[in-house]
Write an enzyme that holds these catalytic residues in place. Structure first.
Site, short mmCIF file in Angstrom:
data_model
loop_
_atom_site.label_atom_id
_atom_site.label_comp_id
_atom_site.label_asym_id
_atom_site.label_seq_id
_atom_site.Cartn_x
_atom_site.Cartn_y
_atom_site.Cartn_z
N ASP A 177 -11.74 -15.05 -42.16
CA ASP A 177 -10.61 -13.85 -42.78
C ASP A 177 -11.47 -13.96 -44.30
OD1 ASP A 177 -9.69 -13.52 -40.73
OD2 ASP A 177 -8.51 -15.17 -41.09
N ASP A 226 -8.77 -19.00 -42.77
CA ASP A 226 -8.57 -18.63 -42.24
C ASP A 226 -6.91 -18.68 -42.07
OD1 ASP A 226 -8.76 -16.89 -39.73
OD2 ASP A 226 -8.33 -19.16 -38.77
N LYS A 244 -3.10 -17.27 -40.94
CA LYS A 244 -2.52 -17.23 -39.29
C LYS A 244 -0.99 -16.80 -39.77
CE LYS A 244 -5.96 -18.39 -36.91
NZ LYS A 244 -6.46 -17.28 -35.97
#
Length: 340
Positions: free
Chosen positions: A246, A259, A261
């Site tokens: 990412d 990352d 989420k």
């Protein structure tokens, strides 16, 4: 006169006076009752002594060791001697090995010791975005999905069945499709922000869903700087797996694989993110062993954003924690390779 008549009436019934006078006395003369019982015991035939049947010669040393002490006070040394005599020497017992201490057979370091760090180039301020190579190498996501524990599979299947009961099969498919779409829009909006495309980010922010996620991570974005990679493909040249990162940037001054989420439920602790730490560790190891990247990473960050705009939870992973999850990732990778 009345009392005498009462006693006369009672005397006509056999045993009445005996009961009247015995009950209170029996309650207060318990020792007397015990004495009469002991008399009955002594009246019985004397039993034989069971100790006479014991092999005296066999247990001679044991009896001598017990009766040889002049005092009753014991010390740790005497207790150990008695235990050794009675039960023998203590058996050596090793504690069970914990699952977390298991080491991978094909261990590869998280940090690449042979990687050369090139000098900073002129266009280093532009984040890298390498396309994901479509090869036969498995992805990090695929490996984690196919090596779920039985407990993880059970809870995942139970959640799926409950959602199907509530939404129906078509409703559940629409629900999962919307989740993926929201995640893609959220990642695109973040990419636009990091690429300084304020207009594009503002246009995407008009969507209520994306606006809520962006509002959720606003306080985290303030601590992120020096973005080096966005939605960039990585592959581990030695272990032969690949993935799509990412973001790689500095969080509070430390370079991290980040990352992003999304979640509908709060996840305030790292353990609430399930296998996401293993995914981050896998990406870190891939970057460090990928020749396309002229830098190495030793930290990770998982940011959980919420649709309702509540503050996101950033979970920072220091080098020690990344190393722990790296070992767990290697074990999952070995399990996948054994299955396939």
């Amino acid at each position: 006169l009345v009392k005498m008549q009462f006693l006369q009436i009672l005397s006509r019934k056999p045993g009445s006076l005996e009961v009247l006078f015995q009950i209170p006395f029996c309650q207060k003369q318990f020792p007397y009752t015990c004495l009469s019982t002991s008399v009955c015991v002594y009246s019985k035939k004397k039993k034989g002594n069971s100790y006479e049947q014991v092999d005296q010669e066999k247990y001679k040393n044991l009896v001598h060791s017990v009766t040889s002490y002049k005092t009753s006070a014991q010390t740790p040394e005497t207790i150990l001697e008695e235990d050794s005599l009675l039960y023998g020497p203590p058996a050596k017992h090793r504690p069970p090995v914990k699952a977390g201490t298991k080491t991978p057979k094909n261990w590869v370091p998280l940090i690449n010791p042979s990687k050369r760090i090139l000098p900073v180039s002129r266009d280093s301020n532009v984040p890298m975005k390498i396309g994901l190579q479509r090869t036969k190498m498995p992805s990090v996501t695929r490996i984690l999905q196919q090596t779920l524990s039985p407990q993880q599979v059970f809870y995942l299947e139970r959640w799926k069945q409950k959602m199907i009961e509530d939404l129906g099969k078509e409703g559940f498919e629409e629900y999962t499709k919307n989740l993926f779409l929201q995640g893609e829009l959220f990642h695109s909006a973040l990419e636009s922000i990091f690429m300084s495309e304020e207009a594009s980010a503002r246009d995407q922010g008009e969507d209520d869903v994306v606006a809520g996620y962006l509002s959720s991570v606003e306080h985290v974005l303030e601590d992120i700087s020096d973005v080096k990679a966005l939605e960039s493909g990585v592959h581990h040249e030695t272990l032969q797996y690949l993935g799509l990162v990412d973001c790689v940037a500095k969080y509070r001054g430390r370079l991290c694989v980040i990352d992003w989420k999304t979640s509908e439920k709060p996840k305030p602790f790292l353990q609430n993110t399930y296998d996401n730490p293993l995914q981050v560790a896998a990406y870190i190891g891939a970057i460090n062993h990928d020749a396309n990247y002229d830098f190495q990473v030793c930290c990770g960050l998982i940011v959980v954003a919420y649709k309702n705009g509540s503050p996101a939870h950033p979970h920072f992973m220091d080098p020690d924690l990344c190393s722990q999850y790296w070992n767990k990732w290697l074990l999952r990778l070995e399990e996948y390779m054994d299955k396939n």
